[in-house]
Enzyme design. Sequence first.
Site, PDB file in Angstrom:
ATOM      1  CD  GLU A 426      -2.774  -0.509  -0.384  1.00 53.09           C
ATOM      2  OE1 GLU A 426      -3.109  -1.519  -1.013  1.00 53.09           O
ATOM      3  OE2 GLU A 426      -2.878   0.633  -0.843  1.00 53.09           O
TER       4      GLU A 426
HETATM    5  C1  LIG Z   1       2.736  -9.764   0.602  1.00 55.92           C
HETATM    6  C2  LIG Z   1       2.492  -8.680  -0.404  1.00 55.92           C
HETATM    7  C3  LIG Z   1       1.196  -8.385  -0.804  1.00 55.92           C
HETATM    8  C4  LIG Z   1       0.968  -7.422  -1.784  1.00 55.92           C
HETATM    9  N1  LIG Z   1      -0.310  -7.196  -2.241  1.00 55.92           N
HETATM   10  C5  LIG Z   1      -0.492  -6.419  -3.337  1.00 55.92           C
HETATM   11  C6  LIG Z   1      -1.771  -6.340  -3.965  1.00 55.92           C
HETATM   12  O1  LIG Z   1      -2.743  -6.931  -3.492  1.00 55.92           O
HETATM   13  N2  LIG Z   1      -1.899  -5.609  -5.107  1.00 55.92           N
HETATM   14  C7  LIG Z   1      -0.836  -4.941  -5.650  1.00 55.92           C
HETATM   15  O2  LIG Z   1      -1.014  -4.309  -6.671  1.00 55.92           O
HETATM   16  N3  LIG Z   1       0.395  -4.968  -5.064  1.00 55.92           N
HETATM   17  C8  LIG Z   1       0.585  -5.705  -3.931  1.00 55.92           C
HETATM   18  N4  LIG Z   1       1.831  -5.771  -3.348  1.00 55.92           N
HETATM   19  C9  LIG Z   1       2.914  -5.015  -3.931  1.00 55.92           C
HETATM   20  C10 LIG Z   1       3.371  -3.856  -3.062  1.00 55.92           C
HETATM   21  O3  LIG Z   1       2.400  -2.845  -3.059  1.00 55.92           O
HETATM   22  C11 LIG Z   1       4.731  -3.415  -3.560  1.00 55.92           C
HETATM   23  O4  LIG Z   1       5.668  -4.407  -3.175  1.00 55.92           O
HETATM   24  C12 LIG Z   1       5.153  -2.051  -3.047  1.00 55.92           C
HETATM   25  O5  LIG Z   1       4.350  -1.044  -3.595  1.00 55.92           O
HETATM   26  C13 LIG Z   1       6.617  -1.728  -3.339  1.00 55.92           C
HETATM   27  O6  LIG Z   1       6.925  -1.958  -4.687  1.00 55.92           O
HETATM   28  P1  LIG Z   1       8.212  -2.850  -5.043  1.00 55.92           P
HETATM   29  O7  LIG Z   1       8.094  -4.132  -4.289  1.00 55.92           O
HETATM   30  O8  LIG Z   1       8.354  -2.926  -6.488  1.00 55.92           O
HETATM   31  O9  LIG Z   1       9.410  -2.074  -4.390  1.00 55.92           O
HETATM   32  P2  LIG Z   1      10.224  -0.888  -5.114  1.00 55.92           P
HETATM   33  O10 LIG Z   1       9.279   0.081  -5.704  1.00 55.92           O
HETATM   34  O11 LIG Z   1      11.263  -1.484  -5.976  1.00 55.92           O
HETATM   35  O12 LIG Z   1      10.912  -0.208  -3.854  1.00 55.92           O
HETATM   36  C14 LIG Z   1      12.153  -0.662  -3.266  1.00 55.92           C
HETATM   37  C15 LIG Z   1      12.631   0.400  -2.270  1.00 55.92           C
HETATM   38  O13 LIG Z   1      12.875   1.628  -2.963  1.00 55.92           O
HETATM   39  C16 LIG Z   1      12.097   2.682  -2.418  1.00 55.92           C
HETATM   40  N5  LIG Z   1      11.646   3.557  -3.504  1.00 55.92           N
HETATM   41  C17 LIG Z   1      11.076   3.210  -4.664  1.00 55.92           C
HETATM   42  N6  LIG Z   1      10.779   4.304  -5.388  1.00 55.92           N
HETATM   43  C18 LIG Z   1      11.192   5.367  -4.677  1.00 55.92           C
HETATM   44  C19 LIG Z   1      11.154   6.789  -4.865  1.00 55.92           C
HETATM   45  N7  LIG Z   1      10.637   7.341  -5.964  1.00 55.92           N
HETATM   46  N8  LIG Z   1      11.686   7.562  -3.900  1.00 55.92           N
HETATM   47  C20 LIG Z   1      12.210   7.031  -2.788  1.00 55.92           C
HETATM   48  N9  LIG Z   1      12.263   5.717  -2.536  1.00 55.92           N
HETATM   49  C21 LIG Z   1      11.750   4.890  -3.468  1.00 55.92           C
HETATM   50  C22 LIG Z   1      10.949   2.004  -1.704  1.00 55.92           C
HETATM   51  O14 LIG Z   1      10.425   2.816  -0.646  1.00 55.92           O
HETATM   52  C23 LIG Z   1      11.586   0.728  -1.202  1.00 55.92           C
HETATM   53  O15 LIG Z   1      12.225   0.957   0.023  1.00 55.92           O
HETATM   54  C24 LIG Z   1       2.063  -6.709  -2.329  1.00 55.92           C
HETATM   55  C25 LIG Z   1       3.366  -6.973  -1.890  1.00 55.92           C
HETATM   56  C26 LIG Z   1       3.586  -7.954  -0.959  1.00 55.92           C
HETATM   57  C27 LIG Z   1       5.009  -8.245  -0.541  1.00 55.92           C
END
Ligand SMILES: Cc1cc2nc3c(=O)[nH]c(=O)nc-3n(C[C@H](O)[C@H](O)[C@H](O)COP(=O)(O)OP(=O)(O)OC[C@H]3O[C@@H](n4cnc5c(N)ncnc54)[C@H](O)[C@@H]3O)c2cc1C
Length: 567
Positions: A426
């Site tokens: 989220e």
């Molecule tokens: C168990 C689980 C359930 C989930 N359920 C859903 C779901 O139902 N539907 C859905 O759509 N998604 C879901 N997600 C996905 C979740 O919302 C994402 O994992 C989350 O938004 C982070 O994206 P990412 O994993 O690609 O991390 P990334 O975006 O790659 O982030 C990695 C790190 O970089 C930081 N970062 C990234 N961009 C920036 C920026 N511009 N500025 C500063 N810092 C930044 C982040 O804060 C984080 O610390 C789920 C994830 C998990 C693990």
Amino acid sequence: MPYRAPVTDYEFLFRHVIGFDQVAGTERFAEASEDMVAAILTEAGKMSEEVMSPLQRPGDLEPARLENGIVRTSPGFADGWNAIAEGGWIGMSGNPEYGGMGLPMTVATSVNEMMSAACLSLQLAPLMSQGQIEAMEHHASDAIKDLYLPKLMSGEWSGTMNLTEPQAGSDVGALSSKAVPNGDGTFSVTGQKIYISWGDNDFAKNICHLVLARLPDGVPGTKGISLFVVPRNLPDDRGDAGVANSLKVVSLEHKMGLHGSPTCVMQFDGATGWLVGKEHGGMAAMFTMMNNARLGVGGQGVGVAEGAYQQALTYALERKQGKSAGGSIADHADVRRMLLSMKADVFAARAILLSCAVAIDMQTATADADWAARAAFLTPIAKAFGTDTGIAVADTGVQVHGGMGFIEETGAAQYYRDVRVTAIYEGTNGIQAMDLVARKMMDGGDAAARLLDEIEDHAEHARATLPELAESVWEATETLREATEWLVDQKDMNARFAGAVPYLRAFARVLGGHYHLVAALADPDGPREKLARFYINALLPEHAGLLAQSQNGAGDLYALNLEELAE
Ligand SMILES: Cc1cc2nc3c(=O)[nH]c(=O)nc-3n(C[C@H](O)[C@H](O)[C@H](O)COP(=O)(O)OP(=O)(O)OC[C@H]3O[C@@H](n4cnc5c(N)ncnc54)[C@H](O)[C@@H]3O)c2cc1C
């Protein structure tokens, strides 16, 4: 350890701390009398204790699994879902026209918190449906509302939220899923989504996916994204779940925790979908769902914190080690420190969460711009501080147990493993903090300043009764005001972003001090005042270090280049 729903704590907060009387005083929520709210919280608490809490361990030990493309859920989860549905807890804040209870978000948030404490992995399922219900209520056509909302609210069908793709996580605008018009009002949706919570289950008759995808004329980035409802089974002439749509669960993720919740990789292969909201207006529609879910996820953190605290306290009262006045480890000063910190932070995080819900209810009831700004400002704080508190309290809970905390049988470790993801999904807590210091301060800091004025006014009023506590809260608020003005003055956004996380936490610390002070005034010399004294004397001072960090700018962060970072 069996979970005990903290209904009296909610009642105290509703009556004395969060100003729920304002919500109950509106025409919209006039039915939400004290008696009615107490009856609802008691009933939801009973269901959480008796039905959901016993599912917590089975969900962890026997995770959901994928069998021939169908998700088989953990033992007892189907009965748990049915109990949640029959109690009306899925559609509790939904429009009564479609079968909802029309309850204030403040009440719904409290119920969600209790369900999260009892069994987080199952509670995520109704939370997903609730977000979808809200998005449809605001953005879908009447035909979609008529067909989907009654079924989603009754639990006959369940909902999911499909944003994330391998290359599009925090950067939702990078998504590549496509939607092509079929010429008959429907769309053909193609793409892969990852990490989809409750992407399938074996208890609802249909799964409704809200999917973000780009139309052929959609521009790159978030402005070109549209939102579609894509059901697993296409509704037949009677509106029942009919033939299978062109989509499937490819696999389930193996996770650190939250094992009872199937986290799915979804493949959409020209699946039939219907537009929700306007073409290219997907992000606006999705934001409705995400704001609801952000509050809900904040509540998940608070709920797990409550469960972990209860478990740690019970253990500490039974465990005997060393010489202490009362005989148990709970009488050692350091264990007391841990227990008091847990309890005081649960109160602070819950008060922030419910104050955010009050602001949302007041916005709904009055359409007042100041309440809308208050709700928008508090949402990232409620999400990030609620979930950080869930993680910190669960972590401390493990420590209170000593070696037994590391042994799975006690369940202390499960709280920690399960809640860890709440700071990630989220919108990561880092993204929440950036939202707070950027979008939520586009008003030049007005919403923040109004809140700080209220806190200081209250501290002035409290001086007569609790001078030292009031002075500490007042001074902390002034320091926070100065830091807020510094942030607003930064033209280089990276200077703001560099300090966003400590700033958000400091804001929550000060808000916590305020709500503890309000509670202390309502309970002179009682346990609430004693807890407030501990929070304000021992935990609130953290704000000073955090605020110093928040004003350090980005220079030091980039002084070391990437090669030097790797040395
Ligand atoms: C168990 C689980 C359930 C989930 N359920 C859903 C779901 O139902 N539907 C859905 O759509 N998604 C879901 N997600 C996905 C979740 O919302 C994402 O994992 C989350 O938004 C982070 O994206 P990412 O994993 O690609 O991390 P990334 O975006 O790659 O982030 C990695 C790190 O970089 C930081 N970062 C990234 N961009 C920036 C920026 N511009 N500025 C500063 N810092 C930044 C982040 O804060 C984080 O610390 C789920 C994830 C998990 C693990």
